[in-house]
Design a protein around this motif. Structure first.
Motif, PDB file in Angstrom:
ATOM      1  N   TRP A  56      27.304  38.653  42.045  1.00  0.00           N
ATOM      2  CA  TRP A  56      28.340  37.652  41.752  1.00  0.00           C
ATOM      3  C   TRP A  56      27.723  36.258  41.712  1.00  0.00           C
ATOM      4  O   TRP A  56      26.845  35.931  42.525  1.00  0.00           O
ATOM      5  CB  TRP A  56      29.412  37.674  42.840  1.00  0.00           C
ATOM      6  CG  TRP A  56      30.210  38.933  42.889  1.00  0.00           C
ATOM      7  CD1 TRP A  56      31.260  39.280  42.090  1.00  0.00           C
ATOM      8  CD2 TRP A  56      30.026  40.038  43.796  1.00  0.00           C
ATOM      9  NE1 TRP A  56      31.744  40.518  42.445  1.00  0.00           N
ATOM     10  CE2 TRP A  56      31.013  41.011  43.482  1.00  0.00           C
ATOM     11  CE3 TRP A  56      29.139  40.298  44.848  1.00  0.00           C
ATOM     12  CZ2 TRP A  56      31.123  42.206  44.173  1.00  0.00           C
ATOM     13  CZ3 TRP A  56      29.237  41.489  45.532  1.00  0.00           C
ATOM     14  CH2 TRP A  56      30.225  42.431  45.192  1.00  0.00           C
ATOM     15  N   PRO A  57      28.185  35.402  40.780  1.00  0.00           N
ATOM     16  CA  PRO A  57      27.583  34.077  40.653  1.00  0.00           C
ATOM     17  C   PRO A  57      28.068  33.053  41.671  1.00  0.00           C
ATOM     18  O   PRO A  57      27.447  32.006  41.843  1.00  0.00           O
ATOM     19  CB  PRO A  57      27.991  33.655  39.231  1.00  0.00           C
ATOM     20  CG  PRO A  57      29.283  34.376  38.997  1.00  0.00           C
ATOM     21  CD  PRO A  57      29.144  35.699  39.711  1.00  0.00           C
ATOM     22  N   SER A  58      29.193  33.342  42.330  1.00  0.00           N
ATOM     23  CA  SER A  58      29.771  32.331  43.218  1.00  0.00           C
ATOM     24  C   SER A  58      30.691  32.976  44.240  1.00  0.00           C
ATOM     25  O   SER A  58      31.077  34.145  44.116  1.00  0.00           O
ATOM     26  CB  SER A  58      30.584  31.320  42.400  1.00  0.00           C
ATOM     27  OG  SER A  58      31.696  31.958  41.794  1.00  0.00           O
ATOM     28  N   LYS A  59      31.081  32.186  45.216  1.00  0.00           N
ATOM     29  CA  LYS A  59      32.047  32.647  46.207  1.00  0.00           C
ATOM     30  C   LYS A  59      33.371  33.004  45.541  1.00  0.00           C
ATOM     31  O   LYS A  59      33.981  34.038  45.844  1.00  0.00           O
ATOM     32  CB  LYS A  59      32.286  31.553  47.262  1.00  0.00           C
ATOM     33  CG  LYS A  59      33.309  31.929  48.314  1.00  0.00           C
ATOM     34  CD  LYS A  59      33.573  30.787  49.280  1.00  0.00           C
ATOM     35  CE  LYS A  59      34.608  29.826  48.757  1.00  0.00           C
ATOM     36  NZ  LYS A  59      35.059  28.861  49.793  1.00  0.00           N
ATOM     37  N   GLY A  60      33.820  32.172  44.619  1.00  0.00           N
ATOM     38  CA  GLY A  60      35.077  32.441  43.944  1.00  0.00           C
ATOM     39  C   GLY A  60      35.075  33.766  43.210  1.00  0.00           C
ATOM     40  O   GLY A  60      36.073  34.495  43.221  1.00  0.00           O
ATOM     41  N   ALA A  61      33.948  34.103  42.596  1.00  0.00           N
ATOM     42  CA  ALA A  61      33.856  35.352  41.833  1.00  0.00           C
ATOM     43  C   ALA A  61      33.952  36.563  42.745  1.00  0.00           C
ATOM     44  O   ALA A  61      34.645  37.537  42.433  1.00  0.00           O
ATOM     45  CB  ALA A  61      32.551  35.382  41.044  1.00  0.00           C
ATOM     46  N   VAL A  62      33.266  36.519  43.872  1.00  0.00           N
ATOM     47  CA  VAL A  62      33.312  37.680  44.765  1.00  0.00           C
ATOM     48  C   VAL A  62      34.687  37.813  45.407  1.00  0.00           C
ATOM     49  O   VAL A  62      35.210  38.925  45.562  1.00  0.00           O
ATOM     50  CB  VAL A  62      32.202  37.620  45.836  1.00  0.00           C
ATOM     51  CG1 VAL A  62      32.362  36.463  46.773  1.00  0.00           C
ATOM     52  CG2 VAL A  62      32.165  38.920  46.635  1.00  0.00           C
ATOM     53  N   ILE A  63      35.317  36.709  45.730  1.00  0.00           N
ATOM     54  CA  ILE A  63      36.635  36.773  46.348  1.00  0.00           C
ATOM     55  C   ILE A  63      37.677  37.282  45.351  1.00  0.00           C
ATOM     56  O   ILE A  63      38.522  38.111  45.687  1.00  0.00           O
ATOM     57  CB  ILE A  63      37.030  35.409  46.935  1.00  0.00           C
ATOM     58  CG1 ILE A  63      36.176  35.138  48.189  1.00  0.00           C
ATOM     59  CG2 ILE A  63      38.516  35.362  47.271  1.00  0.00           C
ATOM     60  CD1 ILE A  63      36.382  33.786  48.808  1.00  0.00           C
ATOM     61  N   PHE A  64      37.576  36.825  44.096  1.00  0.00           N
ATOM     62  CA  PHE A  64      38.515  37.332  43.101  1.00  0.00           C
ATOM     63  C   PHE A  64      38.332  38.830  42.914  1.00  0.00           C
ATOM     64  O   PHE A  64      39.309  39.582  42.843  1.00  0.00           O
ATOM     65  CB  PHE A  64      38.354  36.624  41.761  1.00  0.00           C
ATOM     66  CG  PHE A  64      39.305  37.163  40.726  1.00  0.00           C
ATOM     67  CD1 PHE A  64      40.635  36.790  40.731  1.00  0.00           C
ATOM     68  CD2 PHE A  64      38.881  38.078  39.780  1.00  0.00           C
ATOM     69  CE1 PHE A  64      41.532  37.312  39.803  1.00  0.00           C
ATOM     70  CE2 PHE A  64      39.759  38.605  38.851  1.00  0.00           C
ATOM     71  CZ  PHE A  64      41.085  38.217  38.863  1.00  0.00           C
TER      72      PHE A  64
END
Length: 205
Positions: A56-64
């Motif tokens: 995942w490229p970012s925290k937001g991506a993994v959380i989504f």
């Protein structure tokens, strides 16, 4: 002697991916989105930060993705179609009410909804990946009812779904009342009455 069985990298990777998604979802529920970090997700999942950044490229991506995992398979969803629209919708709404009352589902989805309110990009992504496919499955069942003469042919199906679900979402978001099977049934009955529902006739004797 038999050769030792080699570990399956695909199985190991899937186990790690699941651990990351579960950790992200749990942490958002416990701490709120702003306080969650990649470091905290990695520590909770028992993986290295580099493992997360590889997928995942970012925290937001993994959380989504952690929330998306709750609805895996939604693109292939089909609503029950017994020929009785009212009974089928009551089955679906009762299941929805039970899901919203389940703490395992309720806490992370409430956190996601709070983020969606302030993030139009996340809202669009959620609609594309989750809400849109589920709504289309619901409308397919309603179109079948229209073709069977059980629902007004000119009924606005998007509006029907809003009338059916909006009171439930409001009660859930505001915690303004109990989520019960009886409440689910009442929403179905009121909505169908407003949109020209005609019960299915008796089957052949």
């Amino acid at each position: 002697m038999p050769s030792p069985r080699k570990p399956n990298p695909a199985r190991r990777n899937e186990r790690s991916r699941r651990a990351v998604l579960d950790a992200a979802r749990d942490l958002v529920s416990e701490l709120g989105y702003p306080k969650v970090t990649i470091e905290a997700i990695a520590a909770r999942a028992g993986v290295g930060k580099q493992t997360i950044y590889r997928w995942w490229p970012s925290k937001g991506a993994v959380i989504f993705d952690s929330f998306l995992a709750l609805s895996e398979g939604s693109e292939g969803i089909r609503l029950p179609d017994t020929g009785d629209l009212e009974a089928d919708l009551k089955t679906v709404m009762r299941a929805t009410v039970a899901e919203f009352a389940d703490p395992v589902f309720e806490a992370p989805v409430r956190a996601l909804n709070m983020e969606i309110l302030g993030d139009s990009t996340l809202a669009a992504l959620y609609h594309e990946k989750v809400a849109g496919p589920v709504d289309e499955a619901k409308k397919e069942r309603l179109r079948n009812a229209q073709q069977a003469g059980q629902l007004a042919a000119d009924a606005d199906l998007d509006l029907l779904l809003e009338v059916l679900y909006a009171p439930l979402y409001q009660r859930w978001l505001l915690r303004s009342g109990p989520l019960t099977p009886e409440y689910a049934d009442a929403l179905v009955e009121i909505t169908l009455r407003a949109f020209g529902h005609r019960p299915a006739g008796p089957g052949p004797s």
